[in-house]
Design an enzyme around this catalytic site. Structure first.
Site, PDB file in Angstrom:
ATOM      1  N   GLY A   9       1.173  -1.525   0.267  1.00  0.00           N
ATOM      2  CA  GLY A   9       0.047   0.265   0.236  1.00  0.00           C
ATOM      3  C   GLY A   9       1.056   1.348   0.373  1.00  0.00           C
ATOM      4  N   GLY A  12      -0.704   4.196  -1.427  1.00  0.00           N
ATOM      5  CA  GLY A  12      -1.463   4.862  -0.650  1.00  0.00           C
ATOM      6  C   GLY A  12      -1.009   6.425   0.323  1.00  0.00           C
ATOM      7  CB  ALA A  80      -2.304  -3.374   0.587  1.00  0.00           C
ATOM      8  CB  SER A 124     -10.028   0.214  11.011  1.00  0.00           C
ATOM      9  OG  SER A 124     -10.886   1.204  10.541  1.00  0.00           O
ATOM     10  CD  GLU A 126     -16.157   2.676   9.555  1.00  0.00           C
ATOM     11  OE1 GLU A 126     -16.755   1.865   9.409  1.00  0.00           O
ATOM     12  OE2 GLU A 126     -16.194   3.846   9.515  1.00  0.00           O
ATOM     13  CE1 TYR A 148     -11.318  -0.524   5.051  1.00  0.00           C
ATOM     14  CE2 TYR A 148     -12.267   0.471   6.981  1.00  0.00           C
ATOM     15  CZ  TYR A 148     -11.123   0.237   6.736  1.00  0.00           C
ATOM     16  OH  TYR A 148      -9.887   0.288   6.545  1.00  0.00           O
ATOM     17  CG  PHE A 187     -11.393   8.496   2.315  1.00  0.00           C
ATOM     18  CD1 PHE A 187     -11.983   7.329   3.187  1.00  0.00           C
ATOM     19  CD2 PHE A 187     -10.774   8.526   1.106  1.00  0.00           C
ATOM     20  CE1 PHE A 187     -10.806   6.278   2.806  1.00  0.00           C
ATOM     21  CE2 PHE A 187      -9.986   7.375   1.030  1.00  0.00           C
ATOM     22  CZ  PHE A 187     -10.067   5.546   1.910  1.00  0.00           C
ATOM     23  NE  ARG A 190      -7.545  17.003  -0.958  1.00  0.00           N
ATOM     24  CZ  ARG A 190      -6.296  16.149  -2.337  1.00  0.00           C
ATOM     25  NH1 ARG A 190      -6.745  14.952  -2.295  1.00  0.00           N
ATOM     26  NH2 ARG A 190      -6.565  17.312  -3.264  1.00  0.00           N
TER      27      ARG A 190
END
Ligand code: NAP
Ligand code: G4F
Length: 320
Positions: A9, A12, A80, A124, A126, A148, A187, A190
Site C-alpha cells: 500500500g 496510498g 494495502a 481500524s 471502524e 469493510y 473521503f 478531502r
C-alpha cells in the site's frame, strides 16, 4: 547494515508518509505495488528514486512469498486494503479478499519465509462500529457496521492468532481516522477541503454530502505513521489504539473548512441521499493512553490546524 522494510500500500496516503519516515530513519524501503494499466505513483513521486518498487498483490500469495524471499525485509507494514467504507457495500467480496484474506496471505508468507520478520497490521476504528463504550480503547468490544469493518475485524484477529500460534512479532494498530493533503478525494475531509477550494476559486457552486451528524476522531496521517514504526521497535508485539481523544461532527468539519477560505458552509452544502450509508458509524473517539504510555507517541497536529492545512493545500494545487 541498513534495516529493510516492506510496505504494502505504498502508493496510498499512509504508505507515502511511512516511506518518508523510514527513509529518514536510514531504512532500505521496498514498496509493493499492484499491476495497473496506468501508474498510481503520484504520492511517492518525490521519493521514488530512493525506493525499490516491486510488483505484487495481496490477492496472490505467490507474489508475496517471492517478494519476501528476494528482499528479505526485517519489517513488513501491511497497509494495502480496499479502504473506502462506502465501496465495501458495492464490492463486499473483493473487500473481504483484500482487506481480510490478504492479511492471512501475508502472515502465512512471513511464517513460510522467515518467522523473525516483524509485522504491522493496519487495523481500524471502524471495527468498533456501533460503539460499546466511549471512548474506545484496546479492551472495547468490536461491533463492525460495514463489510469493510467486518473484514478489518478478521484481519485484526488473524494477526493476534498468528502472534499467539506461531510466536510472530505481529502488532496491530487500531488507528482512528487520519487525514492529510494526500487523502483520497472520496473521503469526507478531502472531499470537503477540495470542495471548499473549488467554490472559493469559482470552479463549483455547491458541495453535496451525506450524514453531517456522524462524529469522527480525526488526526494527521504523518503523526500516525510514527506510531506504526514505534510498534515494531518494541521488544514485544502488542495492539494499540492510535487517536487524538477528540471527536467532531462532519458539520463542524464543514464549518472550519469553509471558514478557512472566508466562506460560510450553510450557503454551499447540500444534503444528498446518495452519500448516506446503509448502516452508519455514528460516533468514534479513541483513548490513546496506551500508545502514549508505552510507545511515547504524541500527536502534533490538532483538528483546526489539520483542516486549515488541507484547505490551503487544495487551494494551492487548484491555483497551480
Ligand atoms: P489508501 O490511501 O486507500 O491506500 C490503500 C493502498 O492499498 C493503495 O496503495 C492501494 O494501491 C493498495 N492496495 C489496495 N488493494 C491492494 C491489493 N489487492 N494488493 C496490493 N495493494 C493494494 O489507504 P490509507 O488511508 O493509506 O490507509 C492505509 C491502511 O490503513 C489501509 O489498510 C486502511 O484500511 C487502514 N486504515 C486507514 C485509516 C485512515 O484513516 N486513513 C484508519 C484506519 C485504518 P493502488 O494505489 O494501486 O490503489
Ligand atoms: O471519510 P469517510 O469516508 O471515512 P470513514 O468511513 O470513517 O472511514 C475512514 O476511516 C476509517 C477509520 O475509522 C478507516 F478505517 C477507513 O479506511 C477510512 O479511512 O467518512 C467519514 C464520515 C462517515 O460517517 C460518512 O457517513 O463522514 C460521513 N460523510 C458524510 N458525507 C461522508 C459524506 N463520507 C464520505 N466519504 N462522503 C460524503 O459525502
Amino acid at each position: 547494515m541498513a534495516k529493510r522494510a516492506l510496505i504494502t500500500g505504498i502508493t496510498g496516503q499512509d504508505g507515502s508518509y511511512l516511506a518518508e519516515l523510514l527513509l529518514s530513519e536510514g531504512y532500505h524501503v521496498v514498496g509493493m505495488v499492484r499491476r495497473s494499466s496506468t501508474e498510481t505513483f503520484e504520492r511517492i513521486a518525490h521519493i521514488q528514486d530512493q525506493l525499490t518498487l516491486v510488483s505484487g498483490d495481496l490477492l496472490d500469495e505467490v507474489s508475496l512469498i517471492n517478494i519476501l524471499q528476494e528482499h528479505r525485509p526485517h519489517e513488513v507494514y501491511n497497509l494495502a486494503a480496499q479502504s473506502f467504507v462506502q465501496t465495501s457495500w458495492a464490492q463486499p467480496v473483493f473487500t473481504g479478499e483484500s482487506t481480510a484474506m490478504g492479511v492471512t496471505r501475508m502472515l502465512d508468507a512471513i511464517r513460510t519465509v522467515d518467522s523473525e520478520i516483524r509485522f504491522y497490521q493496519a487495523s481500524s476504528s471502524e471495527m468498533f462500529g456501533k460503539v460499546q463504550a466511549v471512548p474506545q480503547d484496546e479492551d472495547t468490544p468490536f461491533y463492525p457496521r460495514s463489510p469493510y469493518g467486518v473484514a478489518k475485524v478478521y484481519g485484526h484477529w488473524i494477526t493476534v492468532n498468528y502472534r499467539e500460534s506461531y510466536d510472530l512479532h505481529a502488532s496491530s494498530g487500531i488507528l482512528f481516522n487520519h487525514e492529510s493533503p494526500r487523502r483520497g478525494l472520496e473521503f469526507v475531509t478531502r472531499k470537503v477541503t477540495n470542495g471548499v477550494a473549488k467554490i472559493k476559486l469559482g470552479l463549483a457552486n455547491e458541495l453535496r454530502l451525506g450524514n453531517l451528524d456522524a462524529q469522527r476522531d480525526w488526526g494527521f496521517a504523518a503523526d500516525y505513521v510514527r506510531a506504526m514504526y514505534l510498534m515494531l521497535q518494541q521488544d514485544r508485539p502488542d495492539d494499540y489504539v492510535v487517536a487524538t481523544g477528540e471527536t467532531h461532527p462532519v458539520r463542524e468539519l464543514c464549518e472550519v473548512a469553509f471558514a478557512a477560505a472566508g466562506l460560510h458552509w450553510e450557503n454551499f452544502v447540500v444534503i444528498d441521499p446518495q452519500f448516506m450509508r446503509p448502516a452508519e458509524v455514528d460516533l468514534l473517539v479513541g483513548d490513546p493512553s496506551k500508545a502514549e504510555r508505552v510507545l511515547g507517541w504524541r500527536r502534533e497536529v490538532d483538528f483546526p490546524s489539520l483542516v486549515e492545512m488541507m484547505v490551503a493545500a487544495d487551494l494551492k494545487a487548484l491555483q497551480r
